[in-house]
Scaffold this active site. Structure first.
Site, PDB file in Angstrom:
ATOM      1  N   LYS A  35      -6.273   1.584   7.384  1.00  0.00           N
ATOM      2  CA  LYS A  35      -5.307   2.570   7.908  1.00  0.00           C
ATOM      3  C   LYS A  35      -4.454   3.126   6.767  1.00  0.00           C
ATOM      4  O   LYS A  35      -4.535   2.645   5.634  1.00  0.00           O
ATOM      5  CB  LYS A  35      -4.445   1.922   8.989  1.00  0.00           C
ATOM      6  CG  LYS A  35      -3.561   0.779   8.525  1.00  0.00           C
ATOM      7  CD  LYS A  35      -3.054  -0.022   9.709  1.00  0.00           C
ATOM      8  CE  LYS A  35      -2.327  -1.257   9.274  1.00  0.00           C
ATOM      9  NZ  LYS A  35      -0.898  -1.159   9.273  1.00  0.00           N
ATOM     10  N   ARG A 129       6.661  -6.858  18.958  1.00  0.00           N
ATOM     11  CA  ARG A 129       6.484  -5.448  18.607  1.00  0.00           C
ATOM     12  C   ARG A 129       5.673  -4.807  19.725  1.00  0.00           C
ATOM     13  O   ARG A 129       6.178  -4.041  20.506  1.00  0.00           O
ATOM     14  CB  ARG A 129       5.748  -5.356  17.262  1.00  0.00           C
ATOM     15  CG  ARG A 129       6.420  -4.517  16.242  1.00  0.00           C
ATOM     16  CD  ARG A 129       5.814  -4.575  14.858  1.00  0.00           C
ATOM     17  NE  ARG A 129       4.373  -4.711  14.749  1.00  0.00           N
ATOM     18  CZ  ARG A 129       3.691  -4.497  13.635  1.00  0.00           C
ATOM     19  NH1 ARG A 129       4.326  -4.117  12.544  1.00  0.00           N
ATOM     20  NH2 ARG A 129       2.392  -4.665  13.577  1.00  0.00           N
ATOM     21  N   TYR A 253      19.725  10.960 -15.209  1.00  0.00           N
ATOM     22  CA  TYR A 253      20.736  11.292 -14.188  1.00  0.00           C
ATOM     23  C   TYR A 253      21.715  10.134 -13.994  1.00  0.00           C
ATOM     24  O   TYR A 253      21.302   8.974 -13.877  1.00  0.00           O
ATOM     25  CB  TYR A 253      20.057  11.562 -12.843  1.00  0.00           C
ATOM     26  CG  TYR A 253      19.302  12.877 -12.782  1.00  0.00           C
ATOM     27  CD1 TYR A 253      19.962  14.087 -12.953  1.00  0.00           C
ATOM     28  CD2 TYR A 253      17.934  12.885 -12.520  1.00  0.00           C
ATOM     29  CE1 TYR A 253      19.256  15.292 -12.875  1.00  0.00           C
ATOM     30  CE2 TYR A 253      17.229  14.073 -12.434  1.00  0.00           C
ATOM     31  CZ  TYR A 253      17.903  15.279 -12.614  1.00  0.00           C
ATOM     32  OH  TYR A 253      17.214  16.458 -12.531  1.00  0.00           O
ATOM     33  N   MET A 301      12.297  13.077 -10.569  1.00  0.00           N
ATOM     34  CA  MET A 301      11.190  13.493  -9.701  1.00  0.00           C
ATOM     35  C   MET A 301       9.854  13.507 -10.451  1.00  0.00           C
ATOM     36  O   MET A 301       8.820  13.093  -9.915  1.00  0.00           O
ATOM     37  CB  MET A 301      11.454  14.886  -9.118  1.00  0.00           C
ATOM     38  CG  MET A 301      10.401  15.329  -8.125  1.00  0.00           C
ATOM     39  SD  MET A 301      10.647  17.010  -7.546  1.00  0.00           S
ATOM     40  CE  MET A 301      12.042  16.822  -6.467  1.00  0.00           C
TER      41      MET A 301
HETATM   42  C1  LIG Z   1      -2.173  -5.288  13.736  1.00  0.00           C
HETATM   43  C2  LIG Z   1      -2.424  -5.407  12.278  1.00  0.00           C
HETATM   44  N1  LIG Z   1      -3.445  -6.175  11.841  1.00  0.00           N
HETATM   45  C3  LIG Z   1      -3.716  -6.318  10.518  1.00  0.00           C
HETATM   46  C4  LIG Z   1      -2.947  -5.695   9.571  1.00  0.00           C
HETATM   47  C5  LIG Z   1      -3.238  -5.933   8.106  1.00  0.00           C
HETATM   48  O1  LIG Z   1      -2.138  -6.601   7.549  1.00  0.00           O
HETATM   49  P1  LIG Z   1      -2.110  -6.942   5.989  1.00  0.00           P
HETATM   50  O2  LIG Z   1      -2.116  -5.631   5.296  1.00  0.00           O
HETATM   51  O3  LIG Z   1      -0.807  -7.654   5.804  1.00  0.00           O
HETATM   52  O4  LIG Z   1      -3.298  -7.744   5.725  1.00  0.00           O
HETATM   53  C6  LIG Z   1      -1.876  -4.893   9.974  1.00  0.00           C
HETATM   54  C7  LIG Z   1      -1.044  -4.238   8.968  1.00  0.00           C
HETATM   55  O5  LIG Z   1       0.014  -3.758   9.149  1.00  0.00           O
HETATM   56  C8  LIG Z   1      -1.611  -4.740  11.364  1.00  0.00           C
HETATM   57  O6  LIG Z   1      -0.611  -3.985  11.796  1.00  0.00           O
END
Ligand SMILES: Cc1ncc(COP(=O)(O)O)c(C=O)c1O
Length: 363
Positions: A35, A129, A253, A301
């Site tokens: 992701k 969550r 800066y 930047m």
């Molecule tokens: C539901 C879920 N599974 C797995 C992962 C993978 O986690 P990590 O990057 O800490 O291995 C994430 C990452 O945010 C997640 O939200």
């Protein structure tokens, strides 16, 4: 001639890290979490690099799953947040995406519609969550079965797996196990990257390694190489100017750093506009000519300053490693008061990703 600020993506290191995840998963199988644009490395690039090793991917949302199909990847894909509107369910079914159901509204969409994608149930084992309460799991499964939806898996997520001293993962595992054992023989999954390094952690059927694939340590206070991981990204730039500073002169800066000795200062052609963290403190290391040199002054930047006084022969045009195989992204993150996840996913589009394979690179 473009400025030579780039992110080298080490495909062999990605594969090495995935294989390590698989090894540590034991008898469980590992799905590659790609992701957030493959944690900033490029979702298609990462997925393709792992295509011969990974037989399952996990993403957050439908757009990311579609990117995998557009890249020609045919492996199963788990949408870890499920869908965000009922009208996306038919597409998920058609493309063979597995959707997570974590909330009543997603359940109601499935009951009300005709689409029947494969479904994984998200169980809230204590992170609070997303997910159904353990006591709701059986009833939710019954509702889905009555609607003709097949529940093929169940998952939960750990709140404190990065903390080696915390007992929370063990407690969450027990809660999840009790809630989902009656659903056998479905697929069960609890482990993020950190859980792969927890002694005695039950891995169930599938693990979900993310950050470790990219070479960063999932454990607090540890660096990737200590855990056998190799950096998948080297963020690199060049020295574009050198200047002699007298004692008492400031840089950048807000004049937040002032020299206390005759100083050779170098400007590096990268800044927060490229995703280098503006909050990196004085002393954050960069790598030049095999030496660690400290960041000085505020990150701008498009550039940042480093103290080159102790770097022999530094000159304009020298490559500078901001993070990678020599300077761990975990160390830079700690210096910026954040985590590697944020640094890697924040590298901006201005920075070209250049693939490296077997030590060679091509753009
Ligand atoms: C539901 C879920 N599974 C797995 C992962 C993978 O986690 P990590 O990057 O800490 O291995 C994430 C990452 O945010 C997640 O939200």
């Amino acid at each position: 001639m473009p400025r030579q600020t780039l992110a080298r993506i080490h495909l062999d290191n990605l594969r090495h890290n995935f294989r390590l995840a698989r090894e540590r998963a034991g008898s469980a199988r590992a799905m590659a979490v790609v992701k957030a644009d493959g944690y900033g490395h490029g979702i298609e690039r990462v997925a393709r690099a792992l295509a011969n090793d990974a037989d399952h991917y996990a993403v957050a949302c439908l757009e990311e799953a579609q990117a995998l199909r557009q890249a020609g990847l045919t492996q199963p894909v788990l949408l870890m947040q499920g869908v965000h509107q009922a009208s996306d369910l038919p597409l998920c079914e058609a493309k063979g995406f597995t959707v997570v159901v974590h909330h009543e509204h997603q359940l109601a969409w499935l009951e009300a519609g005709d689409a029947r994608p494969a479904v994984w149930l998200k169980v809230n084992s204590g992170m609070n969550r997303l997910g159904f309460a353990p006591g709701e799991v059986r009833a939710v499964c019954q509702r889905l079965e009555s609607a003709g939806v097949t529940v093929t898996g169940a998952m939960t997520h750990f709140a404190c797996a990065d903390d080696e001293l915390s007992e929370r993962s063990a407690e969450q595992t027990a809660v999840f196990d009790r809630a989902t054992a009656p659903l056998a023989p479905i697929n069960r999954s609890v482990a993020n990257s950190a859980a792969h390094f927890r002694p005695g952690q039950a891995m169930f059927d599938w693990t979900r390694p993310g950050i470790m694939l990219y070479g960063s340590s999932p454990m607090l206070g540890r660096h990737g190489p200590e855990l056998g991981l190799k950096a998948a990204m080297t963020l690199e730039s060049r020295l574009i100017a050198l200047r002699q500073l007298s004692p008492g002169e400031a840089v950048g800066y807000g004049e937040t750093w002032r020299s206390t000795r005759p100083t050779v200062m170098g400007m590096v052609c990268i800044g927060y506009g490229d995703g280098y963290p503006r909050h990196a403190v004085n002393g954050t290391p960069v790598g030049i000519r095999g030496v660690r040199a400290p960041l000085i002054g505020r990150v701008s930047m498009d550039m940042l300053a480093v103290d080159l006084t102790d770097v022999d022969g530094a000159s304009v045009g020298d490559p500078v490693e901001l993070w990678g195989e020599n300077i761990s992204v975990d160390e830079v993150a700690a210096c910026a008061g954040t985590i590697s996840y944020e640094l890697l996913t924040n590298v901006t589009r201005r920075v070209p990703r250049v693939e490296v394979q077997d030590g060679d690179w091509n753009g």
